[in-house]
Design an enzyme around this catalytic site. Structure first.
Site, PDB file in Angstrom:
ATOM      1  N   LYS A   1       0.833  -1.203   0.000  1.00 39.73           N
ATOM      2  CA  LYS A   1       0.000   0.000   0.000  1.00 39.73           C
ATOM      3  C   LYS A   1       0.873   1.262   0.000  1.00 39.73           C
ATOM      4  O   LYS A   1       2.092   1.179   0.192  1.00 39.73           O
ATOM      5  CB  LYS A   1      -0.923  -0.025   1.228  1.00 39.73           C
ATOM      6  CG  LYS A   1      -1.939  -1.170   1.204  1.00 39.73           C
ATOM      7  CD  LYS A   1      -2.817  -1.087   2.442  1.00 39.73           C
ATOM      8  CE  LYS A   1      -3.816  -2.220   2.491  1.00 39.73           C
ATOM      9  NZ  LYS A   1      -4.652  -2.141   3.714  1.00 39.73           N
TER      10      LYS A   1
ATOM     11  N   TYR B   1     -12.493  -1.956  -3.423  1.00 33.24           N
ATOM     12  CA  TYR B   1     -13.103  -1.937  -2.095  1.00 33.24           C
ATOM     13  C   TYR B   1     -14.629  -1.968  -2.152  1.00 33.24           C
ATOM     14  O   TYR B   1     -15.304  -1.609  -1.181  1.00 33.24           O
ATOM     15  CB  TYR B   1     -12.635  -0.708  -1.308  1.00 33.24           C
ATOM     16  CG  TYR B   1     -11.205  -0.804  -0.822  1.00 33.24           C
ATOM     17  CD1 TYR B   1     -10.794  -1.874  -0.018  1.00 33.24           C
ATOM     18  CD2 TYR B   1     -10.268   0.171  -1.141  1.00 33.24           C
ATOM     19  CE1 TYR B   1      -9.492  -1.967   0.440  1.00 33.24           C
ATOM     20  CE2 TYR B   1      -8.952   0.091  -0.681  1.00 33.24           C
ATOM     21  CZ  TYR B   1      -8.572  -0.980   0.106  1.00 33.24           C
ATOM     22  OH  TYR B   1      -7.286  -1.062   0.560  1.00 33.24           O
TER      23      TYR B   1
ATOM     24  N   PHE C   1     -16.207   3.796   6.848  1.00 30.67           N
ATOM     25  CA  PHE C   1     -14.772   3.986   6.586  1.00 30.67           C
ATOM     26  C   PHE C   1     -14.405   3.907   5.102  1.00 30.67           C
ATOM     27  O   PHE C   1     -13.243   4.042   4.733  1.00 30.67           O
ATOM     28  CB  PHE C   1     -13.940   2.971   7.388  1.00 30.67           C
ATOM     29  CG  PHE C   1     -14.299   1.532   7.117  1.00 30.67           C
ATOM     30  CD1 PHE C   1     -13.793   0.850   6.011  1.00 30.67           C
ATOM     31  CD2 PHE C   1     -15.146   0.841   7.995  1.00 30.67           C
ATOM     32  CE1 PHE C   1     -14.116  -0.481   5.772  1.00 30.67           C
ATOM     33  CE2 PHE C   1     -15.479  -0.491   7.760  1.00 30.67           C
ATOM     34  CZ  PHE C   1     -14.956  -1.147   6.639  1.00 30.67           C
TER      35      PHE C   1
ATOM     36  N   ARG D   1      -1.118 -15.009   3.651  1.00 34.20           N
ATOM     37  CA  ARG D   1      -1.878 -14.422   4.757  1.00 34.20           C
ATOM     38  C   ARG D   1      -1.172 -14.643   6.099  1.00 34.20           C
ATOM     39  O   ARG D   1      -1.149 -13.764   6.946  1.00 34.20           O
ATOM     40  CB  ARG D   1      -3.295 -15.013   4.838  1.00 34.20           C
ATOM     41  CG  ARG D   1      -4.244 -14.560   3.768  1.00 34.20           C
ATOM     42  CD  ARG D   1      -4.526 -13.087   3.759  1.00 34.20           C
ATOM     43  NE  ARG D   1      -5.356 -12.631   4.871  1.00 34.20           N
ATOM     44  CZ  ARG D   1      -6.105 -11.542   4.827  1.00 34.20           C
ATOM     45  NH1 ARG D   1      -6.152 -10.799   3.753  1.00 34.20           N
ATOM     46  NH2 ARG D   1      -6.811 -11.174   5.878  1.00 34.20           N
TER      47      ARG D   1
ATOM     48  N   THR E   1      -5.304  -8.118  10.234  1.00 35.13           N
ATOM     49  CA  THR E   1      -5.635  -6.815   9.648  1.00 35.13           C
ATOM     50  C   THR E   1      -5.133  -5.680  10.529  1.00 35.13           C
ATOM     51  O   THR E   1      -4.596  -4.684  10.047  1.00 35.13           O
ATOM     52  CB  THR E   1      -7.161  -6.695   9.455  1.00 35.13           C
ATOM     53  OG1 THR E   1      -7.594  -7.809   8.674  1.00 35.13           O
ATOM     54  CG2 THR E   1      -7.521  -5.419   8.716  1.00 35.13           C
TER      55      THR E   1
ATOM     56  N   ARG F   1       2.979  -7.199   8.998  1.00 33.40           N
ATOM     57  CA  ARG F   1       2.312  -6.138   9.755  1.00 33.40           C
ATOM     58  C   ARG F   1       2.833  -6.056  11.187  1.00 33.40           C
ATOM     59  O   ARG F   1       2.914  -4.976  11.774  1.00 33.40           O
ATOM     60  CB  ARG F   1       0.800  -6.329   9.745  1.00 33.40           C
ATOM     61  CG  ARG F   1       0.202  -6.024   8.373  1.00 33.40           C
ATOM     62  CD  ARG F   1      -1.275  -6.307   8.351  1.00 33.40           C
ATOM     63  NE  ARG F   1      -1.890  -5.983   7.069  1.00 33.40           N
ATOM     64  CZ  ARG F   1      -2.982  -6.577   6.604  1.00 33.40           C
ATOM     65  NH1 ARG F   1      -3.578  -7.515   7.320  1.00 33.40           N
ATOM     66  NH2 ARG F   1      -3.481  -6.221   5.438  1.00 33.40           N
TER      67      ARG F   1
ATOM     68  N   ASN G   1      -1.600  -0.209   7.462  1.00 25.68           N
ATOM     69  CA  ASN G   1      -1.127  -1.574   7.729  1.00 25.68           C
ATOM     70  C   ASN G   1      -0.286  -2.142   6.586  1.00 25.68           C
ATOM     71  O   ASN G   1      -0.155  -3.353   6.440  1.00 25.68           O
ATOM     72  CB  ASN G   1      -2.280  -2.500   8.146  1.00 25.68           C
ATOM     73  CG  ASN G   1      -3.300  -2.708   7.045  1.00 25.68           C
ATOM     74  OD1 ASN G   1      -3.098  -2.273   5.903  1.00 25.68           O
ATOM     75  ND2 ASN G   1      -4.386  -3.367   7.359  1.00 25.68           N
TER      76      ASN G   1
ATOM     77  N   HIS H   1      -1.745  -5.300   1.452  1.00 28.55           N
ATOM     78  CA  HIS H   1      -3.029  -5.975   1.239  1.00 28.55           C
ATOM     79  C   HIS H   1      -2.725  -7.363   0.684  1.00 28.55           C
ATOM     80  O   HIS H   1      -1.845  -7.513  -0.155  1.00 28.55           O
ATOM     81  CB  HIS H   1      -3.884  -5.215   0.220  1.00 28.55           C
ATOM     82  CG  HIS H   1      -5.036  -6.025  -0.295  1.00 28.55           C
ATOM     83  ND1 HIS H   1      -6.252  -6.073   0.363  1.00 28.55           N
ATOM     84  CD2 HIS H   1      -5.151  -6.851  -1.370  1.00 28.55           C
ATOM     85  CE1 HIS H   1      -7.064  -6.894  -0.311  1.00 28.55           C
ATOM     86  NE2 HIS H   1      -6.417  -7.373  -1.361  1.00 28.55           N
TER      87      HIS H   1
ATOM     88  N   GLU I   1      -9.396 -10.106  -7.689  1.00 30.30           N
ATOM     89  CA  GLU I   1      -8.407  -9.059  -7.471  1.00 30.30           C
ATOM     90  C   GLU I   1      -7.295  -9.120  -8.514  1.00 30.30           C
ATOM     91  O   GLU I   1      -6.846  -8.079  -9.008  1.00 30.30           O
ATOM     92  CB  GLU I   1      -7.845  -9.142  -6.051  1.00 30.30           C
ATOM     93  CG  GLU I   1      -8.924  -8.791  -5.026  1.00 30.30           C
ATOM     94  CD  GLU I   1      -8.453  -8.838  -3.588  1.00 30.30           C
ATOM     95  OE1 GLU I   1      -7.346  -9.363  -3.327  1.00 30.30           O
ATOM     96  OE2 GLU I   1      -9.179  -8.345  -2.717  1.00 30.30           O
TER      97      GLU I   1
END
Length: 159
Positions: free
Chosen positions: A13, A53, A61, A89, A95, A106, A116, A119, A132
């Site tokens: 990100k 998203y 949010f 993951r 998250t 993270r 964070n 993604h 995605e």
């Protein structure tokens, strides 16, 4: 792709790019034995952000997510390997970085839920990966190749 391989979508990100973490993050997946089959340094526009998203469109949010993901460049990637989505993951962590174990991306690089760093497609969401990947990459941007160390990564490698 061999019989046990799966492809998964990952994106560093804007905060991760600004903090110069792209190389470290790529190295972690490479060292684990995953294979990068696509990579793209890019600026996400409003339209792509809304599609990416989309599931959160009604949530309070949502606008913040869109503003953040379009605030600077990202590095989008597709990684391939056995059970890749779950492996990635587990390396990424929870998250919320505060709940992520040290050693996860993270847990090592994040403090704040809204910053964070990375993604990764959700292994519990059946179609997340393909959806995605196709949002960010055309089929001809993904490269199929053999890793020279495959026999050292997989016990049952049959070539």
């Amino acid at each position: 792709m061999s019989h046990h391989d799966e492809r998964t979508f990952v994106m560093v990100k804007p905060d991760g790019v600004q903090r110069n973490l792209v190389g470290d993050i790529v190295s972690r997946f490479e060292e684990r034995g995953l294979k990068m089959v696509g990579g793209k340094f890019m600026q996400i526009d409003q339209e792509l952000a809304h599609e990416h998203y989309g599931e959160h469109e009604d949530k309070p949010f949502f606008d913040g997510l869109v503003d953040f993901i379009t605030s600077g460049p990202v590095f989008a990637m597709v990684w391939e390997g056995a059970d890749a989505t779950r492996q990635v993951r587990s390396m990424v962590g929870e998250t919320d970085p505060a709940e992520s174990a040290p050693g996860t991306i993270r847990g090592d690089y994040g403090l704040d839920l809204g910053r964070n760093v990375i993604h990764a497609s959700d292994h519990e969401d059946e179609g997340a990966n393909e959806r995605e990947i196709s949002l960010f990459f055309d089929e001809d941007e993904l490269v199929d190749y053999e890793r020279v160390d495959a026999t050292w990564l997989y016990e049952d490698e049959d070539h």
